[in-house]
Design a protein around this motif. Structure first.
Motif, PDB file in Angstrom:
ATOM      1  N   ARG A   1      61.446 104.660  12.398  1.00  0.00           N
ATOM      2  CA  ARG A   1      60.761 103.431  12.807  1.00  0.00           C
ATOM      3  C   ARG A   1      59.270 103.416  12.452  1.00  0.00           C
ATOM      4  O   ARG A   1      58.538 102.523  12.897  1.00  0.00           O
ATOM      5  CB  ARG A   1      60.919 103.184  14.312  1.00  0.00           C
ATOM      6  N   LEU A   2      58.802 104.367  11.701  1.00  0.00           N
ATOM      7  CA  LEU A   2      57.407 104.378  11.253  1.00  0.00           C
ATOM      8  C   LEU A   2      57.381 104.356   9.726  1.00  0.00           C
ATOM      9  O   LEU A   2      58.193 105.024   9.069  1.00  0.00           O
ATOM     10  CB  LEU A   2      56.659 105.605  11.789  1.00  0.00           C
ATOM     11  N   ALA A   3      56.438 103.606   9.172  1.00  0.00           N
ATOM     12  CA  ALA A   3      56.370 103.406   7.729  1.00  0.00           C
ATOM     13  C   ALA A   3      55.641 104.558   7.048  1.00  0.00           C
ATOM     14  O   ALA A   3      54.681 105.122   7.589  1.00  0.00           O
ATOM     15  CB  ALA A   3      55.665 102.094   7.413  1.00  0.00           C
ATOM     16  N   THR A   4      56.093 104.898   5.847  1.00  0.00           N
ATOM     17  CA  THR A   4      55.401 105.894   5.023  1.00  0.00           C
ATOM     18  C   THR A   4      54.607 105.248   3.893  1.00  0.00           C
ATOM     19  O   THR A   4      53.917 105.955   3.152  1.00  0.00           O
ATOM     20  CB  THR A   4      56.405 106.892   4.431  1.00  0.00           C
TER      21      THR A   4
ATOM     22  N   ALA B   1      50.168  93.032   7.504  1.00  0.00           N
ATOM     23  CA  ALA B   1      50.442  94.294   6.808  1.00  0.00           C
ATOM     24  C   ALA B   1      51.882  94.353   6.323  1.00  0.00           C
ATOM     25  O   ALA B   1      52.800  93.845   6.972  1.00  0.00           O
ATOM     26  CB  ALA B   1      50.149  95.476   7.730  1.00  0.00           C
ATOM     27  N   ASP B   2      52.087  94.953   5.165  1.00  0.00           N
ATOM     28  CA  ASP B   2      53.425  95.213   4.623  1.00  0.00           C
ATOM     29  C   ASP B   2      53.763  96.677   4.900  1.00  0.00           C
ATOM     30  O   ASP B   2      53.106  97.590   4.373  1.00  0.00           O
ATOM     31  CB  ASP B   2      53.467  94.945   3.117  1.00  0.00           C
ATOM     32  N   GLU B   3      54.785  96.898   5.708  1.00  0.00           N
ATOM     33  CA  GLU B   3      55.214  98.251   6.065  1.00  0.00           C
ATOM     34  C   GLU B   3      56.557  98.530   5.400  1.00  0.00           C
ATOM     35  O   GLU B   3      57.510  97.779   5.579  1.00  0.00           O
ATOM     36  CB  GLU B   3      55.328  98.400   7.577  1.00  0.00           C
ATOM     37  N   CYS B   4      56.606  99.646   4.659  1.00  0.00           N
ATOM     38  CA  CYS B   4      57.795  99.950   3.858  1.00  0.00           C
ATOM     39  C   CYS B   4      58.186 101.414   4.023  1.00  0.00           C
ATOM     40  O   CYS B   4      57.399 102.245   4.460  1.00  0.00           O
ATOM     41  CB  CYS B   4      57.540  99.663   2.377  1.00  0.00           C
ATOM     42  N   TYR B   5      59.426 101.703   3.611  1.00  0.00           N
ATOM     43  CA  TYR B   5      59.970 103.061   3.589  1.00  0.00           C
ATOM     44  C   TYR B   5      59.834 103.717   4.963  1.00  0.00           C
ATOM     45  O   TYR B   5      59.022 104.626   5.173  1.00  0.00           O
ATOM     46  CB  TYR B   5      59.270 103.894   2.512  1.00  0.00           C
TER      47      TYR B   5
ATOM     48  N   ASP C   1      64.519 104.331   1.852  1.00  0.00           N
ATOM     49  CA  ASP C   1      64.751 102.984   1.325  1.00  0.00           C
ATOM     50  C   ASP C   1      63.577 102.075   1.667  1.00  0.00           C
ATOM     51  O   ASP C   1      62.890 102.294   2.680  1.00  0.00           O
ATOM     52  CB  ASP C   1      66.044 102.404   1.911  1.00  0.00           C
ATOM     53  N   PRO C   2      63.325 101.031   0.859  1.00  0.00           N
ATOM     54  CA  PRO C   2      62.144 100.180   1.073  1.00  0.00           C
ATOM     55  C   PRO C   2      62.152  99.470   2.424  1.00  0.00           C
ATOM     56  O   PRO C   2      61.193  99.593   3.193  1.00  0.00           O
ATOM     57  CB  PRO C   2      62.202  99.186  -0.085  1.00  0.00           C
ATOM     58  N   ASP C   3      63.208  98.680   2.708  1.00  0.00           N
ATOM     59  CA  ASP C   3      63.314  97.931   3.965  1.00  0.00           C
ATOM     60  C   ASP C   3      62.084  97.074   4.231  1.00  0.00           C
ATOM     61  O   ASP C   3      61.549  97.047   5.349  1.00  0.00           O
ATOM     62  CB  ASP C   3      63.549  98.885   5.155  1.00  0.00           C
ATOM     63  N   CYS C   4      61.574  96.410   3.210  1.00  0.00           N
ATOM     64  CA  CYS C   4      60.423  95.529   3.402  1.00  0.00           C
ATOM     65  C   CYS C   4      60.439  94.466   2.298  1.00  0.00           C
ATOM     66  O   CYS C   4      61.246  94.529   1.360  1.00  0.00           O
ATOM     67  CB  CYS C   4      59.113  96.302   3.386  1.00  0.00           C
ATOM     68  N   ALA C   5      59.528  93.505   2.429  1.00  0.00           N
ATOM     69  CA  ALA C   5      59.472  92.401   1.467  1.00  0.00           C
ATOM     70  C   ALA C   5      58.437  92.619   0.370  1.00  0.00           C
ATOM     71  O   ALA C   5      58.234  91.732  -0.457  1.00  0.00           O
ATOM     72  CB  ALA C   5      59.162  91.098   2.214  1.00  0.00           C
TER      73      ALA C   5
ATOM     74  N   ARG D   1      53.411 109.409   8.425  1.00  0.00           N
ATOM     75  CA  ARG D   1      53.964 108.130   8.878  1.00  0.00           C
ATOM     76  C   ARG D   1      52.865 107.340   9.588  1.00  0.00           C
ATOM     77  O   ARG D   1      52.079 107.909  10.354  1.00  0.00           O
ATOM     78  CB  ARG D   1      55.149 108.367   9.802  1.00  0.00           C
ATOM     79  N   TYR D   2      52.863 106.032   9.330  1.00  0.00           N
ATOM     80  CA  TYR D   2      51.795 105.165   9.823  1.00  0.00           C
ATOM     81  C   TYR D   2      52.371 104.020  10.655  1.00  0.00           C
ATOM     82  O   TYR D   2      53.525 103.613  10.492  1.00  0.00           O
ATOM     83  CB  TYR D   2      50.994 104.584   8.649  1.00  0.00           C
TER      84      TYR D   2
END
Length: 397
Positions: free
Chosen positions: A188-191, A180-184, A152-156, A172-173
């Motif tokens: 707890r780490l963004a893809t 920075a925009d961190e999504c998906y 899921d996105p979970d970001c703006a 994962r980053y």
């Protein structure tokens, strides 16, 4: 008048028919391999160029995405060299790097210099540790990949919120960049991460997996929506496919032969060696002691002699052939001169007895019976003649 029927030949020389019978299995296997290779080459020479190629219609290609972008007025250009990619960078261009890890450190640094000040968008697909530190400073890659593919996105980020769940699970980053925009997220780490450029209004997008770009995954979840928004934000899209034909690398970036080979080839070669070793053990196995068996048919002595002689000749074993001739001759001569067979191979016993039987004619008996091995085939034939003549002379009344 009666004529004797000619004796059947005992020659073991291979004929053309025998060679064909022995080798037809190998020839058939080679023909099948060649036919398979030609078939695969013909099939792959179609419009299927490879994975993540916008010209490819195969499941791992991206032609469907390129056609959807074209319907929306976005032109797609494929480049394979760093110079072309750097020249295409601009405020109205999105630069997609299909496999950043294939670039050398020098190529990565040069590309980052141009994309930072271009004002356009740069998309890095599955950028690993070796490329992130130069193409996206301030980003960190977790060595463990995401176990989930659909997130899921979970970001703006508007593109992510509009697309909804998508198959971004992969690398994962994490980052300390405040804007920075961190999504998906996965554990707890963004893809998917979007980094704004410090100047010029551009940005850099890191995509942990290429699934949303592939033909066979484009219609899943929100993949198509997310891909179209990320790649269609500018009127021009430059699709950079790094290749080994790129000559922009410097001498410091030159790689050895084994470094250029994909890991799959190395593992495949290792498996072939293991298979060859297992095949050798299988063919050389021994399940117990050898058991003598009676031959189902009688074999003529001449065939046995000729067969063994051919084996000696094929192995170039003149020393073994000469040793066999001398040993057999000594064994037959010992009883004729009054010696037990057990002492036939002792020069101190056999030579005086032979000399006395021949009334000491002064000839050299040691060389033919106990001499060194012959140096060539002619010497071996001469030795056989000498031993035969000596035995006939001893048997003479």
């Amino acid at each position: 008048m009666t004529t004797e029927a000619p004796l059947p030949t005992t020659s073991a020389s291979p004929t053309g028919r025998r060679l064909w019978i022995r080798g037809r299995g190998i020839a058939l296997a080679v023909v099948l391999l060649l036919a398979g290779a030609i078939t695969i080459a013909v099939v792959r020479s179609d419009a299927q160029h490879g994975a993540l190629d916008p010209r490819s219609a195969d499941p791992q290609g991206s032609r469907a995405l390129a056609e959807l972008l074209a319907e929306r007025g976005v032109s797609t250009r494929v480049v394979t060299t760093l110079d072309e990619a750097r020249a295409a960078a601009g405020p109205d261009t999105t630069l997609l790097v299909a496999d950043p890890d294939l670039l050398t450190p020098t190529q990565q640094s040069r590309l980052h210099e141009d994309t930072t000040s271009s004002g356009g968008r740069t998309i890095l697909v599955a950028a690993g540790i070796s490329s992130v530190e130069r193409l996206a400073p301030g980003m960190y890659v977790d060595p463990a990949t995401s176990l989930d593919t659909t997130l899921d996105p979970d970001c703006a980020l508007p593109a992510a919120r509009s697309a909804g769940p998508a198959e971004t699970g992969g690398l994962r980053y994490s980052t300390t960049h405040p804007e920075a925009d961190e999504c998906y997220f996965s554990q707890r780490l963004a893809t998917l991460v979007r980094l704004p450029q410090p100047s010029g209004g551009g940005d850099t997008v890191l995509l942990g997996a290429p699934d949303i770009l592939l033909n066979d995954r484009l219609d899943e979840q929100g993949n198509a929506s997310l891909a179209l928004q990320l790649l269609g934000s500018r009127p021009h899209l430059t699709w950079y496919l790094p290749s080994l034909s790129d000559t922009t690398a410097t001498a410091d970036d030159e790689r050895g032969f084994f470094e250029l080979l994909p890991s799959g080839w190395l593992w495949g070669t290792l498996q072939l060696f293991v298979a060859a070793a297992l095949a050798a053990l299988w063919r050389a196995r021994r399940l117990g002691p050898l058991v003598p068996e009676k031959l189902p048919v009688a074999i003529r002595a001449s065939e046995t002699v000729e067969g063994r002689a051919r084996l000696y000749r094929k192995a170039n074993a003149r020393d073994r052939a000469a040793a066999a001739l001398r040993s057999t001759t000594r064994t037959r001569l010992a009883p004729l001169v009054g010696l037990p067979v057990a002492r036939a191979h002792t020069p101190e016993a056999l030579l005086p007895a032979l000399s006395a039987h021949l009334q000491g004619d002064g000839r050299d008996l040691r060389t033919p019976l106990f001499g060194p091995p012959p140096g060539d085939d002619a010497a071996l034939i001469a030795l056989a003649d000498q031993l035969d003549a000596l035995e006939r002379e001893v048997r003479r009344p």
